[in-house]
Design a protein around this motif. Sequence first.
Motif, PDB file in Angstrom:
ATOM      1  N   ALA A  43     150.979  60.011  -6.461  1.00  0.00           N
ATOM      2  CA  ALA A  43     149.763  59.981  -7.075  1.00  0.00           C
ATOM      3  C   ALA A  43     148.982  61.724  -7.423  1.00  0.00           C
ATOM      4  O   ALA A  43     149.957  62.157  -6.227  1.00  0.00           O
ATOM      5  CB  ALA A  43     148.325  59.236  -5.816  1.00  0.00           C
ATOM      6  N   PHE A  44     147.991  62.582  -7.869  1.00  0.00           N
ATOM      7  CA  PHE A  44     147.408  63.719  -8.237  1.00  0.00           C
ATOM      8  C   PHE A  44     149.028  64.412  -8.890  1.00  0.00           C
ATOM      9  O   PHE A  44     148.550  65.834  -7.871  1.00  0.00           O
ATOM     10  CB  PHE A  44     146.887  63.782  -6.761  1.00  0.00           C
ATOM     11  CG  PHE A  44     145.691  63.006  -6.658  1.00  0.00           C
ATOM     12  CD1 PHE A  44     144.404  63.197  -7.380  1.00  0.00           C
ATOM     13  CD2 PHE A  44     145.690  61.956  -5.662  1.00  0.00           C
ATOM     14  CE1 PHE A  44     143.210  62.284  -7.390  1.00  0.00           C
ATOM     15  CE2 PHE A  44     144.024  61.429  -5.280  1.00  0.00           C
ATOM     16  CZ  PHE A  44     143.591  61.072  -6.666  1.00  0.00           C
ATOM     17  N   ASP A  75     151.466  56.111  -1.465  1.00  0.00           N
ATOM     18  CA  ASP A  75     150.627  57.037  -1.542  1.00  0.00           C
ATOM     19  C   ASP A  75     149.503  55.523  -0.307  1.00  0.00           C
ATOM     20  O   ASP A  75     149.808  54.493  -0.829  1.00  0.00           O
ATOM     21  CB  ASP A  75     150.070  56.912  -2.354  1.00  0.00           C
ATOM     22  CG  ASP A  75     150.479  58.552  -3.229  1.00  0.00           C
ATOM     23  OD1 ASP A  75     150.054  58.877  -2.932  1.00  0.00           O
ATOM     24  OD2 ASP A  75     150.585  57.843  -5.311  1.00  0.00           O
ATOM     25  N   SER A  76     149.187  55.671  -0.350  1.00  0.00           N
ATOM     26  CA  SER A  76     147.651  54.959   0.763  1.00  0.00           C
ATOM     27  C   SER A  76     147.178  54.109   0.066  1.00  0.00           C
ATOM     28  O   SER A  76     146.763  54.816  -1.578  1.00  0.00           O
ATOM     29  CB  SER A  76     147.615  55.586   2.023  1.00  0.00           C
ATOM     30  OG  SER A  76     145.856  55.558   1.309  1.00  0.00           O
ATOM     31  N   PHE A  78     144.343  53.643  -0.474  1.00  0.00           N
ATOM     32  CA  PHE A  78     142.654  54.241   0.046  1.00  0.00           C
ATOM     33  C   PHE A  78     142.739  55.630  -1.053  1.00  0.00           C
ATOM     34  O   PHE A  78     142.447  56.456  -2.045  1.00  0.00           O
ATOM     35  CB  PHE A  78     142.193  54.578   0.970  1.00  0.00           C
ATOM     36  CG  PHE A  78     141.848  53.876   2.076  1.00  0.00           C
ATOM     37  CD1 PHE A  78     141.533  52.683   2.110  1.00  0.00           C
ATOM     38  CD2 PHE A  78     143.836  53.520   2.853  1.00  0.00           C
ATOM     39  CE1 PHE A  78     141.440  52.122   3.176  1.00  0.00           C
ATOM     40  CE2 PHE A  78     143.509  52.392   3.370  1.00  0.00           C
ATOM     41  CZ  PHE A  78     142.411  51.730   3.869  1.00  0.00           C
ATOM     42  N   THR A  79     144.609  56.505  -1.295  1.00  0.00           N
ATOM     43  CA  THR A  79     144.641  57.375  -2.444  1.00  0.00           C
ATOM     44  C   THR A  79     144.895  56.928  -3.755  1.00  0.00           C
ATOM     45  O   THR A  79     143.948  57.505  -3.776  1.00  0.00           O
ATOM     46  CB  THR A  79     145.800  57.681  -1.029  1.00  0.00           C
ATOM     47  OG1 THR A  79     145.434  58.943  -0.382  1.00  0.00           O
ATOM     48  CG2 THR A  79     146.213  59.657  -2.293  1.00  0.00           C
ATOM     49  N   LEU A  80     145.195  55.684  -3.293  1.00  0.00           N
ATOM     50  CA  LEU A  80     145.120  54.761  -5.148  1.00  0.00           C
ATOM     51  C   LEU A  80     144.356  54.459  -5.219  1.00  0.00           C
ATOM     52  O   LEU A  80     143.697  55.178  -6.893  1.00  0.00           O
ATOM     53  CB  LEU A  80     146.510  54.148  -4.543  1.00  0.00           C
ATOM     54  CG  LEU A  80     147.744  54.401  -4.667  1.00  0.00           C
ATOM     55  CD1 LEU A  80     148.714  52.615  -4.420  1.00  0.00           C
ATOM     56  CD2 LEU A  80     148.437  55.124  -5.003  1.00  0.00           C
ATOM     57  N   ASN A  81     143.488  54.391  -4.759  1.00  0.00           N
ATOM     58  CA  ASN A  81     141.595  53.725  -4.857  1.00  0.00           C
ATOM     59  C   ASN A  81     141.097  55.231  -6.202  1.00  0.00           C
ATOM     60  O   ASN A  81     140.228  55.082  -6.662  1.00  0.00           O
ATOM     61  CB  ASN A  81     140.665  52.724  -4.557  1.00  0.00           C
ATOM     62  CG  ASN A  81     140.958  51.809  -3.934  1.00  0.00           C
ATOM     63  OD1 ASN A  81     141.298  51.288  -5.509  1.00  0.00           O
ATOM     64  ND2 ASN A  81     140.720  51.023  -3.458  1.00  0.00           N
ATOM     65  N   GLU A  82     141.450  56.398  -5.228  1.00  0.00           N
ATOM     66  CA  GLU A  82     140.545  57.620  -5.500  1.00  0.00           C
ATOM     67  C   GLU A  82     141.132  58.305  -6.530  1.00  0.00           C
ATOM     68  O   GLU A  82     140.558  58.491  -7.297  1.00  0.00           O
ATOM     69  CB  GLU A  82     140.435  58.997  -4.418  1.00  0.00           C
ATOM     70  CG  GLU A  82     140.182  60.116  -4.670  1.00  0.00           C
ATOM     71  CD  GLU A  82     138.190  59.633  -4.903  1.00  0.00           C
ATOM     72  OE1 GLU A  82     137.747  60.990  -6.080  1.00  0.00           O
ATOM     73  OE2 GLU A  82     137.939  58.582  -4.597  1.00  0.00           O
ATOM     74  N   PHE A  83     143.037  57.983  -6.840  1.00  0.00           N
ATOM     75  CA  PHE A  83     143.224  58.333  -8.253  1.00  0.00           C
ATOM     76  C   PHE A  83     143.464  57.816  -8.767  1.00  0.00           C
ATOM     77  O   PHE A  83     142.729  57.732 -10.718  1.00  0.00           O
ATOM     78  CB  PHE A  83     145.052  58.196  -7.723  1.00  0.00           C
ATOM     79  CG  PHE A  83     145.129  58.369  -8.317  1.00  0.00           C
ATOM     80  CD1 PHE A  83     145.911  59.891  -9.702  1.00  0.00           C
ATOM     81  CD2 PHE A  83     146.713  57.410  -9.714  1.00  0.00           C
ATOM     82  CE1 PHE A  83     146.864  60.019 -10.181  1.00  0.00           C
ATOM     83  CE2 PHE A  83     147.313  57.708 -10.649  1.00  0.00           C
ATOM     84  CZ  PHE A  83     147.631  58.884 -11.213  1.00  0.00           C
ATOM     85  N   GLN A  86     139.268  58.431 -10.141  1.00  0.00           N
ATOM     86  CA  GLN A  86     138.963  59.682 -10.939  1.00  0.00           C
ATOM     87  C   GLN A  86     140.125  60.334 -12.451  1.00  0.00           C
ATOM     88  O   GLN A  86     139.598  60.686 -13.018  1.00  0.00           O
ATOM     89  CB  GLN A  86     140.039  61.223  -9.851  1.00  0.00           C
ATOM     90  CG  GLN A  86     139.073  61.775  -8.510  1.00  0.00           C
ATOM     91  CD  GLN A  86     139.240  62.517  -7.886  1.00  0.00           C
ATOM     92  OE1 GLN A  86     140.179  63.508  -8.205  1.00  0.00           O
ATOM     93  NE2 GLN A  86     139.583  62.744  -6.588  1.00  0.00           N
ATOM     94  N   SER A  95     150.265  49.790  -2.857  1.00  0.00           N
ATOM     95  CA  SER A  95     150.915  50.484  -2.309  1.00  0.00           C
ATOM     96  C   SER A  95     151.572  50.491  -1.610  1.00  0.00           C
ATOM     97  O   SER A  95     151.662  49.168  -1.147  1.00  0.00           O
ATOM     98  CB  SER A  95     149.252  50.700  -1.169  1.00  0.00           C
ATOM     99  OG  SER A  95     150.393  51.509  -0.336  1.00  0.00           O
TER     100      SER A  95
END
Length: 159
Positions: A43-44, A75-76, A78-83, A86, A95
């Motif tokens: 991600a990102f 990715d975790s 939590f990272t994927l939810n932010e991805f 955004q 994940s």
Amino acid sequence: MPATGDTAPDFTAPLANGDVDAITLSDRLDEEAPIVLAFFPAAFTGVCTDEMCTFQDRLSAFKDVDATVYGVSRDSPFTLNEFRDQNDLEFGLISDFNGEIIGDYDVSMDFADLGVYGVAKRSVFVVDSDGEITYSWVSDDPGVEPEYAEVEAAVDDAA
């Protein structure tokens, strides 16, 4: 590596869908197939963001045939939810933090020069309601995106 005609390896993993739930592939086949599993390295990052945003832009073509799209990465959740947030992604991201799904689908790759190991090769699998892989595409070049029209055609055929 599973190929067209093979049974898709089953898995249970965290699903980033705005919350964090569990997903088991075999439990989703009756209601959500055909299922597109779009593996991406991280991600990102530039190409991964472009790929997931392109799937989002084309999501209506998949919904028109009652298909479901999932992104899959190490990715975790939590990272994927932010991805997801955004990039305004409406589909879930799986994940594979421990790399088990990537291993079962044999799509692991390393960026040894960066010290990054065991991320997903950019790849796409379409799984029908019987759990059979009806389409597979795997790239050894992380900068190459899938042929989206080809994926859509494979989903149409599996629907």
